[in-house]
Structure formats: C-alpha cells, structure tokens
Design a protein around this motif. Structure first.
Motif, PDB file in Angstrom:
ATOM      1  N   THR A  48       0.819  -1.213   0.000  1.00 46.88           N
ATOM      2  CA  THR A  48       0.000   0.000   0.000  1.00 46.88           C
ATOM      3  C   THR A  48       0.856   1.267   0.000  1.00 46.88           C
ATOM      4  O   THR A  48       0.792   2.082  -0.913  1.00 46.88           O
ATOM      5  N   MET A  49       1.641   1.451   1.034  1.00 43.43           N
ATOM      6  CA  MET A  49       2.367   2.719   1.191  1.00 43.43           C
ATOM      7  C   MET A  49       3.569   2.803   0.252  1.00 43.43           C
ATOM      8  O   MET A  49       3.868   3.864  -0.288  1.00 43.43           O
ATOM      9  N   GLU A  89       9.850  -5.791  -3.564  1.00 46.02           N
ATOM     10  CA  GLU A  89       8.653  -6.441  -3.020  1.00 46.02           C
ATOM     11  C   GLU A  89       8.941  -7.941  -2.927  1.00 46.02           C
ATOM     12  O   GLU A  89       9.342  -8.555  -3.909  1.00 46.02           O
ATOM     13  N   GLN A  90       8.700  -8.498  -1.744  1.00 49.01           N
ATOM     14  CA  GLN A  90       9.046  -9.912  -1.552  1.00 49.01           C
ATOM     15  C   GLN A  90       8.119 -10.856  -2.324  1.00 49.01           C
ATOM     16  O   GLN A  90       8.516 -11.960  -2.679  1.00 49.01           O
ATOM     17  N   HIS A 100      -0.292  -8.617  -4.554  1.00 52.10           N
ATOM     18  CA  HIS A 100      -0.617  -9.875  -3.871  1.00 52.10           C
ATOM     19  C   HIS A 100      -1.618  -9.626  -2.728  1.00 52.10           C
ATOM     20  O   HIS A 100      -1.866  -8.473  -2.359  1.00 52.10           O
ATOM     21  N   SER A 127      -0.851  -9.747   2.759  1.00 52.19           N
ATOM     22  CA  SER A 127      -0.544  -8.954   3.961  1.00 52.19           C
ATOM     23  C   SER A 127      -1.694  -8.023   4.293  1.00 52.19           C
ATOM     24  O   SER A 127      -2.781  -8.488   4.636  1.00 52.19           O
ATOM     25  N   ALA A 128      -1.489  -6.685   4.207  1.00 50.96           N
ATOM     26  CA  ALA A 128      -2.529  -5.786   4.718  1.00 50.96           C
ATOM     27  C   ALA A 128      -3.519  -5.336   3.660  1.00 50.96           C
ATOM     28  O   ALA A 128      -4.533  -4.745   3.994  1.00 50.96           O
ATOM     29  N   ARG A 139     -11.652  -1.627   0.372  1.00 51.45           N
ATOM     30  CA  ARG A 139     -11.285  -0.881   1.582  1.00 51.45           C
ATOM     31  C   ARG A 139     -12.189   0.342   1.667  1.00 51.45           C
ATOM     32  O   ARG A 139     -12.479   0.968   0.638  1.00 51.45           O
ATOM     33  N   ILE A 140     -12.584   0.695   2.878  1.00 52.91           N
ATOM     34  CA  ILE A 140     -13.470   1.853   3.032  1.00 52.91           C
ATOM     35  C   ILE A 140     -12.673   3.147   2.934  1.00 52.91           C
ATOM     36  O   ILE A 140     -11.587   3.263   3.513  1.00 52.91           O
ATOM     37  N   VAL A 182      14.000  -8.126   0.793  1.00 49.99           N
ATOM     38  CA  VAL A 182      15.162  -7.435   1.363  1.00 49.99           C
ATOM     39  C   VAL A 182      15.549  -8.177   2.644  1.00 49.99           C
ATOM     40  O   VAL A 182      14.724  -8.339   3.550  1.00 49.99           O
ATOM     41  N   GLU A 204      -2.042  -6.927   9.769  1.00 51.10           N
ATOM     42  CA  GLU A 204      -1.698  -5.516   9.797  1.00 51.10           C
ATOM     43  C   GLU A 204      -0.906  -5.254  11.077  1.00 51.10           C
ATOM     44  O   GLU A 204      -1.108  -5.940  12.077  1.00 51.10           O
ATOM     45  N   PHE A 224      -5.485   2.420   4.553  1.00 55.10           N
ATOM     46  CA  PHE A 224      -5.542   2.344   3.088  1.00 55.10           C
ATOM     47  C   PHE A 224      -6.022   3.636   2.453  1.00 55.10           C
ATOM     48  O   PHE A 224      -5.446   4.138   1.492  1.00 55.10           O
ATOM     49  N   LYS A 225      -7.084   4.174   2.988  1.00 52.84           N
ATOM     50  CA  LYS A 225      -7.668   5.400   2.407  1.00 52.84           C
ATOM     51  C   LYS A 225      -6.666   6.544   2.349  1.00 52.84           C
ATOM     52  O   LYS A 225      -6.742   7.426   1.525  1.00 52.84           O
TER      53      LYS A 225
HETATM   54  C1  FAD Z   1      -8.598  -6.947   6.671  1.00 48.63           C
HETATM   55  C2  FAD Z   1      -8.215  -5.498   6.656  1.00 48.63           C
HETATM   56  C3  FAD Z   1      -9.199  -4.548   6.412  1.00 48.63           C
HETATM   57  C4  FAD Z   1      -8.863  -3.188   6.374  1.00 48.63           C
HETATM   58  N1  FAD Z   1      -9.825  -2.282   6.071  1.00 48.63           N
HETATM   59  C5  FAD Z   1      -9.477  -0.993   5.845  1.00 48.63           C
HETATM   60  C6  FAD Z   1     -10.430  -0.079   5.352  1.00 48.63           C
HETATM   61  O1  FAD Z   1     -11.600  -0.427   5.114  1.00 48.63           O
HETATM   62  N2  FAD Z   1     -10.024   1.198   5.125  1.00 48.63           N
HETATM   63  C7  FAD Z   1      -8.741   1.600   5.347  1.00 48.63           C
HETATM   64  O2  FAD Z   1      -8.443   2.773   5.124  1.00 48.63           O
HETATM   65  N3  FAD Z   1      -7.819   0.743   5.825  1.00 48.63           N
HETATM   66  C8  FAD Z   1      -8.152  -0.536   6.057  1.00 48.63           C
HETATM   67  N4  FAD Z   1      -7.223  -1.436   6.486  1.00 48.63           N
HETATM   68  C9  FAD Z   1      -5.854  -0.977   6.736  1.00 48.63           C
HETATM   69  C10 FAD Z   1      -5.014  -0.865   5.482  1.00 48.63           C
HETATM   70  O3  FAD Z   1      -5.314  -1.871   4.557  1.00 48.63           O
HETATM   71  C11 FAD Z   1      -3.565  -0.891   5.915  1.00 48.63           C
HETATM   72  O4  FAD Z   1      -3.361   0.136   6.869  1.00 48.63           O
HETATM   73  C12 FAD Z   1      -2.595  -0.697   4.772  1.00 48.63           C
HETATM   74  O5  FAD Z   1      -2.865  -1.597   3.733  1.00 48.63           O
HETATM   75  C13 FAD Z   1      -1.163  -0.886   5.314  1.00 48.63           C
HETATM   76  O6  FAD Z   1      -0.267  -0.674   4.263  1.00 48.63           O
HETATM   77  P1  FAD Z   1       1.263  -1.060   4.389  1.00 48.63           P
HETATM   78  O7  FAD Z   1       1.933  -0.521   3.189  1.00 48.63           O
HETATM   79  O8  FAD Z   1       1.744  -0.685   5.741  1.00 48.63           O
HETATM   80  O9  FAD Z   1       1.297  -2.666   4.343  1.00 48.63           O
HETATM   81  P2  FAD Z   1       1.165  -3.635   3.079  1.00 48.63           P
HETATM   82  O10 FAD Z   1       0.137  -3.154   2.131  1.00 48.63           O
HETATM   83  O11 FAD Z   1       1.004  -5.010   3.623  1.00 48.63           O
HETATM   84  O12 FAD Z   1       2.561  -3.500   2.348  1.00 48.63           O
HETATM   85  C14 FAD Z   1       3.751  -3.988   2.889  1.00 48.63           C
HETATM   86  C15 FAD Z   1       4.498  -4.672   1.767  1.00 48.63           C
HETATM   87  O13 FAD Z   1       5.845  -4.860   2.122  1.00 48.63           O
HETATM   88  C16 FAD Z   1       6.264  -6.107   1.613  1.00 48.63           C
HETATM   89  N5  FAD Z   1       7.447  -6.530   2.347  1.00 48.63           N
HETATM   90  C17 FAD Z   1       7.528  -6.768   3.681  1.00 48.63           C
HETATM   91  N6  FAD Z   1       8.781  -7.120   4.035  1.00 48.63           N
HETATM   92  C18 FAD Z   1       9.522  -7.089   2.899  1.00 48.63           C
HETATM   93  C19 FAD Z   1      10.885  -7.362   2.628  1.00 48.63           C
HETATM   94  N7  FAD Z   1      11.737  -7.737   3.583  1.00 48.63           N
HETATM   95  N8  FAD Z   1      11.314  -7.253   1.347  1.00 48.63           N
HETATM   96  C20 FAD Z   1      10.465  -6.891   0.346  1.00 48.63           C
HETATM   97  N9  FAD Z   1       9.145  -6.633   0.575  1.00 48.63           N
HETATM   98  C21 FAD Z   1       8.674  -6.727   1.817  1.00 48.63           C
HETATM   99  C22 FAD Z   1       5.052  -6.978   1.838  1.00 48.63           C
HETATM  100  O14 FAD Z   1       5.069  -8.160   1.081  1.00 48.63           O
HETATM  101  C23 FAD Z   1       3.931  -6.039   1.442  1.00 48.63           C
HETATM  102  O15 FAD Z   1       3.641  -6.119   0.063  1.00 48.63           O
HETATM  103  C24 FAD Z   1      -7.522  -2.793   6.590  1.00 48.63           C
HETATM  104  C25 FAD Z   1      -6.540  -3.747   6.860  1.00 48.63           C
HETATM  105  C26 FAD Z   1      -6.872  -5.092   6.878  1.00 48.63           C
HETATM  106  C27 FAD Z   1      -5.801  -6.097   7.140  1.00 48.63           C
END
Ligand code: FAD
Length: 380
Positions: free
Chosen positions: A12-13, A32-33, A38, A41-42, A48-49, A171, A313, A343-344
């Motif tokens: 996401t981020m 990306e691992q 995919h 994960s999160a 997502r809302i 990584v 998450e 996510f939003k």
């Molecule tokens: C079931 C669920 C419902 C949700 N509902 C909502 C919602 O309705 N509205 C909303 O705003 N938010 C919602 N959220 C929250 C939101 O989805 C998360 O806050 C957001 O997706 C987090 O993003 P992120 O980038 O931190 O993690 P991720 O999207 O998981 O990204 C992290 C990435 O890093 C990669 N990675 C990790 N370690 C390594 C490594 N060593 N080397 C290479 N790659 C690596 C992972 O594979 C992954 O792709 C929800 C979360 C969940 C789990």
C-alpha cells in the motif's frame, strides 16, 4: 549509487510513495518480496473503506481531503477506477466516543453529512437492524477503494515514469553507512541515498527501536450472499462502520453484484507472533461470531459466510501510524503501523513519505505520527 531512494515493500504505502517519487523525477528503486498486488498482507480482500468524518480524530481530515484528490489523480493517470463513492453510514449510539469524534470532524471541517434518527434510518436503510439508542450519520465523502488494483496502478505508473521495480525479491537487511544505505536483497547489494521502510506487517524487522510499541494482528473478512441482491447494491447499501454493544464491525455493498463483505475490528486475541506465522484457516468459533452478527443485525443476508479469509496488519500502541525519519538515523524513513485504517490515506502518505525522503520535512501536520512519541513514552 543504484538510485537516490530505495523502498522496502511495494504494498500500500510503498507503491504510493514510489509513484510520488517517480512523478517528481527522482530515481527510485523498490523491492517487493511477493508479486505486485498480492493478497498476503494488509491490502488483500477486494475492498477498503474510504471515509472522511473520522472517528480516529479530526486531525486526519485535511489528510483525507488531499488523499481524495490524489486517488482521483491516480485514477486519471492509470485509467483505472479505484474509488467509488457510495456515501458512508456510521452507525452507533451518539454517546460513544467514536460517534462524538465523528461529529467533531464534521463540525471542525464543515463536512457534508446527514444525521438520521432511528426511525428515519430504519426507513432509509432497512437492511440494518438498529438498537433502540442507535442513529446513523451519513458521511457524504465516503465509499470504497479497490486495494490491489490501486497498488498495481501506482507501481505501473511509477514504472512508466522511470522507477525500477524488483518483485519477488525480499530485502534481507539494510545497513546505514556514512554515504547512504546499502540494501541486501535477492543476493545482491544495492546502494541508495535514503531508504523508506514500507514493509507493513514485516516493518518491525526494520524498526527494532520501536518494536515494543507495535504488534502484528490477524483480521478476518467474511463474504455473505444476500437474500435479495438488489437490496445490497452500492446505491441502496452504502459502506458502513458500526459499533454495536461494544463490538466494532464494518461492511461493503456487493461490489460484484453478488456478495457482501463484512469485517470485524481486531481484539487482543488477534495478535500473532510474526507475520510469517499468519494462520489463514478460519476457526469454527470465528465463523460462528460472523453468523451471530449477521443474524442479529443484517437479516437480509444468509448468515453462513460463503467465503472467508484472513489478512494482517501492524497496530501501534496508540493506533496511529508511525510516519517520520528514524530517531537515530536520518537516512531511514518510517511509514508503518497503520493500525487497520491506513488504506484510504495511502496516496497522501506516499506524498508525505516522498517529501520526507527528499527534504527531511513536510508541510503536512504529522506530529502525532512521529516515531519520537514512543521514544518519549519510554523515557517517562
Ligand atoms: C482486513 C483489513 C481490512 C482493512 N480495512 C481498511 C479499510 O476499510 N479502510 C482503510 O483505510 N484501511 C483498512 N485497512 C488498513 C489498510 O489496509 C492498511 O493500513 C494498509 O494496507 C497498510 O499498508 P502497508 O503498506 O503498511 O502494508 P502492506 O500493504 O502489507 O505493504 C507492505 C508490503 O511490504 C512487503 N514486504 C515486507 N517485508 C519485505 C521485505 N523484507 N522485502 C520486500 N518486501 C517486503 C510486503 O510483502 C507487502 O507487500 C484494513 C486492513 C486489513 C488487514
């Protein structure tokens, strides 16, 4: 240098930060691992809302308004439909702190909304069975996002703008040196000026200084078939969040003309020891909790889920993300710990991440997300 900026994790981020950096003409390399988009994960699970009247705090509203604009920008650049506005129902008793926070956001930022008393709510949204003390606030700038398509769109756009992407490349570790950061990934070493940690549930592996303030949690989503499909389309059944009898859950209209997705907020029981230990099997107890909830509150759905899945998450101790330069190292920037509601915000967080990486500062008000808040907590 292999690139100016390196990004660890293109979920996401990471995807949104990469898009922002590539747009600014910066050389950026991302790892990306798994595969891009995919669902391990999160960001998995189809929807997502997006909501603006924010129970988590009115300080998020300016960020959400900018996120909205950036979602539309990414849609224009990618040609993909990512955000569908449906209105958003916030259901609960007006006495709860969450409902009070929602009202505070609305008042402080003059957000477009409607408040329905129980009778009006039952007339307009008979799909929800309400308790005697419950009302509905309608957030007009609310709807649902397509998470995996959003990530793919941002990465694809970044690639078109010159970003370098290594998918299926984990990584293993990073090392900060006097002249930049070396990244050890897929058996090679890459050198960059600065690194962004956007590793989601795995972020803790790169943020040991803050590990005690974060925990990985498992979240289950379940999909239900409607008794009458037309009652659950996006015109009649907007996205909703609800607190009912101390229990939080949320749901979506049928996004494919078929099933309605319901998710539950996490509890202490949702903690898992490491992201690699995520159990994707759903227990009978978890299924029963969903069935009970649907029987009680959503009588228009068949109460047995027809599909279930689990995701994960990172949650922080105060449920706000960690966004900022690492306290001990200004070559490393954290963008993690989105605590179930990130996510939003993703495109605006990507913009903030890009600004922090390039300038060390941002004009966005992010003091309450700073990594230092936990360091101070440790000192006290
Ligand atoms: C079931 C669920 C419902 C949700 N509902 C909502 C919602 O309705 N509205 C909303 O705003 N938010 C919602 N959220 C929250 C939101 O989805 C998360 O806050 C957001 O997706 C987090 O993003 P992120 O980038 O931190 O993690 P991720 O999207 O998981 O990204 C992290 C990435 O890093 C990669 N990675 C990790 N370690 C390594 C490594 N060593 N080397 C290479 N790659 C690596 C992972 O594979 C992954 O792709 C929800 C979360 C969940 C789990």
């Amino acid at each position: 240098m292999d690139a100016d900026i390196g990004i660890i994790g293109l979920g996401t981020m990471g995807s949104m930060t990469m898009w922002q950096l590539a747009k600014a003409g910066i050389s950026v390399i991302g790892f990306e691992q798994f595969g891009i988009g995919h669902d391990r994960s999160a960001a998995g699970g189809e929807s997502r809302i997006f909501r603006t009247a924010y129970k988590e705090g009115s300080n998020y509203v300016p960020l959400l308004k900018d996120a909205y604009k950036l979602w539309r920008e990414l849609e224009r650049e990618s040609g993909n439909r990512l955000l569908t506005l449906t209105n958003g129902l916030i259901i609960g008793s007006p006495d709860t702190s969450e409902m009070k926070n929602v009202i505070k956001s609305i008042q402080e930022y003059d957000l477009d909304h409607e408040i329905l008393n129980r009778e009006e709510a039952l007339n307009r949204y008979p799909q929800h069975r309400l308790q005697a003390d419950e009302q509905i606030i309608i957030d007009k700038l609310s709807g649902y996002l397509r998470p995996q398509l959003s990530i793919v769109s941002a990465v694809q756009r970044a690639r078109e703008l010159g970003a370098e992407i290594y998918s299926h490349t984990a990584v293993n570790h990073i090392k900060s040196e006097s002249d930049g950061v070396s990244i050890n990934a897929g058996g090679e070493v890459f050198k960059v000026r600065k690194v962004l940690i956007t590793a989601g549930p795995w972020a803790v592996n790169f943020m040991r200084d803050l590990a005690e303030f974060m925990d990985v949690r498992r979240l289950v989503n379940a999909w239900f078939l409607p008794r009458k499909a037309e009652n659950f389309n996006e015109k009649k059944f907007p996205v909703f969040t609800r607190e009912s009898e101390g229990f939080y859950y949320y749901g979506f209209p049928s996004v494919d003309g078929d099933m309605v997705k319901i998710g539950m907020f996490t509890t202490e029981k949702s903690r898992i020891s490491t992201p690699d230990s995520l159990n994707r099997a759903i227990s009978m107890e978890e299924l029963a909790a969903f069935t009970e909830l649907v029987n009680k509150d959503l009588p228009g759905l068949y109460p047995d889920p027809s599909r279930v899945n689990s995701y994960m998450e990172i949650y922080t101790a105060d449920r706000h993300p960690i966004v900022g330069t690492s306290p001990g190292d200004d070559q490393i920037i954290y963008l993690a710990g989105f605590s179930g509601h990130g996510f939003k915000l993703a495109p605006v967080m990507g913009k903030i991440g890009a600004e922090l990486a390039l300038n060390g500062v941002t004009d966005y008000q992010i003091d309450s997300f700073s990594p230092e808040r936990f360091m101070k907590a440790r000192l006290i």
